[in-house]
Design a protein around this motif. Sequence first.
Motif, PDB file in Angstrom:
ATOM      1  N   PHE A 295      -1.694  -4.161  -6.310  1.00 16.48           N
ATOM      2  CA  PHE A 295      -0.909  -3.958  -5.097  1.00 16.48           C
ATOM      3  C   PHE A 295      -1.056  -5.144  -4.139  1.00 16.48           C
ATOM      4  O   PHE A 295      -0.084  -5.624  -3.572  1.00 16.48           O
ATOM      5  N   GLU A 296      -2.282  -5.611  -3.959  1.00 18.73           N
ATOM      6  CA  GLU A 296      -2.523  -6.700  -3.015  1.00 18.73           C
ATOM      7  C   GLU A 296      -1.859  -8.001  -3.447  1.00 18.73           C
ATOM      8  O   GLU A 296      -1.460  -8.804  -2.609  1.00 18.73           O
ATOM      9  N   HIS A 297      -1.716  -8.210  -4.758  1.00 16.97           N
ATOM     10  CA  HIS A 297      -1.127  -9.458  -5.254  1.00 16.97           C
ATOM     11  C   HIS A 297       0.358  -9.356  -5.573  1.00 16.97           C
ATOM     12  O   HIS A 297       1.036 -10.381  -5.650  1.00 16.97           O
ATOM     13  N   GLN A 298       0.870  -8.154  -5.763  1.00 13.42           N
ATOM     14  CA  GLN A 298       2.277  -8.002  -6.127  1.00 13.42           C
ATOM     15  C   GLN A 298       3.161  -7.525  -4.973  1.00 13.42           C
ATOM     16  O   GLN A 298       4.380  -7.651  -5.058  1.00 13.42           O
ATOM     17  N   LEU A 299       2.567  -6.972  -3.926  1.00 11.34           N
ATOM     18  CA  LEU A 299       3.345  -6.444  -2.811  1.00 11.34           C
ATOM     19  C   LEU A 299       3.120  -7.283  -1.553  1.00 11.34           C
ATOM     20  O   LEU A 299       2.001  -7.727  -1.301  1.00 11.34           O
ATOM     21  N   PRO A 300       4.168  -7.483  -0.748  1.00 12.87           N
ATOM     22  CA  PRO A 300       3.982  -8.172   0.533  1.00 12.87           C
ATOM     23  C   PRO A 300       3.026  -7.376   1.427  1.00 12.87           C
ATOM     24  O   PRO A 300       2.941  -6.143   1.314  1.00 12.87           O
ATOM     25  N   PRO A 301       2.315  -8.045   2.342  1.00 18.50           N
ATOM     26  CA  PRO A 301       1.315  -7.370   3.180  1.00 18.50           C
ATOM     27  C   PRO A 301       1.860  -6.176   3.963  1.00 18.50           C
ATOM     28  O   PRO A 301       1.177  -5.193   4.138  1.00 18.50           O
ATOM     29  N   LYS A 302       3.075  -6.252   4.442  1.00 22.61           N
ATOM     30  CA  LYS A 302       3.601  -5.141   5.237  1.00 22.61           C
ATOM     31  C   LYS A 302       4.067  -3.971   4.369  1.00 22.61           C
ATOM     32  O   LYS A 302       4.297  -2.889   4.867  1.00 22.61           O
ATOM     33  N   VAL A 303       4.187  -4.173   3.075  1.00 20.29           N
ATOM     34  CA  VAL A 303       4.601  -3.103   2.170  1.00 20.29           C
ATOM     35  C   VAL A 303       3.392  -2.271   1.753  1.00 20.29           C
ATOM     36  O   VAL A 303       3.459  -1.055   1.689  1.00 20.29           O
ATOM     37  N   PHE A 304       2.264  -2.921   1.510  1.00 18.56           N
ATOM     38  CA  PHE A 304       1.061  -2.213   1.081  1.00 18.56           C
ATOM     39  C   PHE A 304       0.188  -1.877   2.287  1.00 18.56           C
ATOM     40  O   PHE A 304      -0.207  -2.751   3.048  1.00 18.56           O
ATOM     41  N   VAL A 305      -0.115  -0.569   2.451  1.00 15.51           N
ATOM     42  CA  VAL A 305      -0.939  -0.098   3.556  1.00 15.51           C
ATOM     43  C   VAL A 305      -2.197   0.534   2.969  1.00 15.51           C
ATOM     44  O   VAL A 305      -2.205   1.725   2.631  1.00 15.51           O
ATOM     45  N   PRO A 306      -3.285  -0.258   2.824  1.00 10.68           N
ATOM     46  CA  PRO A 306      -4.527   0.323   2.290  1.00 10.68           C
ATOM     47  C   PRO A 306      -5.233   1.172   3.339  1.00 10.68           C
ATOM     48  O   PRO A 306      -5.014   1.014   4.532  1.00 10.68           O
ATOM     49  N   MET A 307      -6.083   2.078   2.862  1.00  8.60           N
ATOM     50  CA  MET A 307      -6.893   2.891   3.772  1.00  8.60           C
ATOM     51  C   MET A 307      -7.969   2.025   4.376  1.00  8.60           C
ATOM     52  O   MET A 307      -8.438   1.064   3.781  1.00  8.60           O
TER      53      MET A 307
ATOM     54  N   LYS B 286      11.305   2.251 -14.968  1.00 14.68           N
ATOM     55  CA  LYS B 286      10.617   0.986 -15.200  1.00 14.68           C
ATOM     56  C   LYS B 286      11.197  -0.023 -14.212  1.00 14.68           C
ATOM     57  O   LYS B 286      12.414  -0.213 -14.161  1.00 14.68           O
ATOM     58  N   ALA B 287      10.343  -0.603 -13.391  1.00 16.73           N
ATOM     59  CA  ALA B 287      10.825  -1.503 -12.342  1.00 16.73           C
ATOM     60  C   ALA B 287       9.756  -2.530 -11.996  1.00 16.73           C
ATOM     61  O   ALA B 287       8.568  -2.313 -12.236  1.00 16.73           O
ATOM     62  N   ASN B 288      10.194  -3.637 -11.395  1.00 17.41           N
ATOM     63  CA  ASN B 288       9.202  -4.569 -10.872  1.00 17.41           C
ATOM     64  C   ASN B 288       8.780  -4.102  -9.473  1.00 17.41           C
ATOM     65  O   ASN B 288       9.382  -3.191  -8.909  1.00 17.41           O
ATOM     66  N   TYR B 289       7.785  -4.706  -8.912  1.00 16.83           N
ATOM     67  CA  TYR B 289       7.184  -4.209  -7.681  1.00 16.83           C
ATOM     68  C   TYR B 289       8.056  -4.420  -6.446  1.00 16.83           C
ATOM     69  O   TYR B 289       7.788  -3.835  -5.399  1.00 16.83           O
ATOM     70  N   SER B 290       9.123  -5.186  -6.555  1.00 17.84           N
ATOM     71  CA  SER B 290      10.009  -5.369  -5.411  1.00 17.84           C
ATOM     72  C   SER B 290      10.780  -4.099  -5.067  1.00 17.84           C
ATOM     73  O   SER B 290      11.356  -3.997  -3.987  1.00 17.84           O
ATOM     74  N   ILE B 291      10.768  -3.122  -5.955  1.00 24.26           N
ATOM     75  CA  ILE B 291      11.464  -1.849  -5.693  1.00 24.26           C
ATOM     76  C   ILE B 291      10.789  -1.058  -4.575  1.00 24.26           C
ATOM     77  O   ILE B 291      11.424  -0.255  -3.904  1.00 24.26           O
ATOM     78  N   PHE B 292       9.498  -1.285  -4.337  1.00 21.38           N
ATOM     79  CA  PHE B 292       8.771  -0.463  -3.375  1.00 21.38           C
ATOM     80  C   PHE B 292       9.078  -0.867  -1.944  1.00 21.38           C
ATOM     81  O   PHE B 292       8.977  -2.025  -1.573  1.00 21.38           O
ATOM     82  N   TRP B 293       9.417   0.141  -1.174  1.00 18.90           N
ATOM     83  CA  TRP B 293       9.680  -0.037   0.247  1.00 18.90           C
ATOM     84  C   TRP B 293       8.353   0.002   1.017  1.00 18.90           C
ATOM     85  O   TRP B 293       8.144  -0.723   1.964  1.00 18.90           O
ATOM     86  N   LYS B 294       7.441   0.896   0.558  1.00 17.23           N
ATOM     87  CA  LYS B 294       6.128   1.020   1.180  1.00 17.23           C
ATOM     88  C   LYS B 294       5.180   1.679   0.187  1.00 17.23           C
ATOM     89  O   LYS B 294       5.574   2.603  -0.517  1.00 17.23           O
ATOM     90  N   VAL B 295       3.946   1.223   0.145  1.00 17.82           N
ATOM     91  CA  VAL B 295       2.899   1.829  -0.669  1.00 17.82           C
ATOM     92  C   VAL B 295       1.732   2.131   0.264  1.00 17.82           C
ATOM     93  O   VAL B 295       1.192   1.220   0.895  1.00 17.82           O
ATOM     94  N   THR B 296       1.359   3.411   0.352  1.00 17.62           N
ATOM     95  CA  THR B 296       0.314   3.839   1.278  1.00 17.62           C
ATOM     96  C   THR B 296      -0.825   4.490   0.509  1.00 17.62           C
ATOM     97  O   THR B 296      -0.600   5.352  -0.333  1.00 17.62           O
ATOM     98  N   GLU B 297      -2.036   4.077   0.827  1.00 16.09           N
ATOM     99  CA  GLU B 297      -3.221   4.681   0.224  1.00 16.09           C
ATOM    100  C   GLU B 297      -3.714   5.810   1.125  1.00 16.09           C
ATOM    101  O   GLU B 297      -3.844   5.640   2.339  1.00 16.09           O
ATOM    102  N   THR B 298      -3.974   6.975   0.537  1.00 17.86           N
ATOM    103  CA  THR B 298      -4.560   8.106   1.246  1.00 17.86           C
ATOM    104  C   THR B 298      -5.891   8.429   0.562  1.00 17.86           C
ATOM    105  O   THR B 298      -6.192   7.853  -0.492  1.00 17.86           O
TER     106      THR B 298
END
Length: 183
Positions: free
Chosen positions: A166-178, A121-133
């Motif tokens: 993802f778009e509202h909780q992660l910084p732009p460079k962390v979230f990589v949408p397809m 259980k964590a807040n979204y700051s734990i993510f280094w990168k989130v990538t959509e495939t």
Amino acid sequence: MVKISTRFNQDLMKTFNKGIFRKGRIVFLLLCSLLVILGLIPILFADLLGFDEASVSEGIGLVVAGILLYPAMNLLFRFTQSWMNRSMSLLGDDNIMEFEFTETEFIARNVKGTTYEGYTKANYSIFWKVTETPESFLLNISRSQSFVVPKNAFVEGSIEVLLHIFEHQLPPKVFVPMRKVKR
């Protein structure tokens, strides 16, 4: 809120791992190409550059190494992936993975019968990168640790709701949408 529940999918993990090693393979291919080029120089230009027979033999060795190294690396990768799947008891089809995404936190639960239960259980700051495939979301908490969240296992919510989170909780460079995704 979004909830996803799925069984462990070895094919999805293979796809994920291929993506991870793609960059490494490109670098390795460049290294193999460099070995071939360095090996060809004394072979092709022995008379012009004054190379002796030993240098030409070394050049042949470099060419052979450059040609054989890349397929050998691919075989090693496949063997390693297969060995990991067999040796890690948590990577079986009887492993249930549940993911929950709220506006403020991420929860992952991993259950294997009565022998294992893991909970994160964590807040979204734990993510280094989130990538959509096309098939999943890859949630990296470090360079070597990830959660693979399939798109076809929604229990509650939708891809659009998850993308909004993802778009509202992660910084732009962390979230990589397809790009150009058909939903």
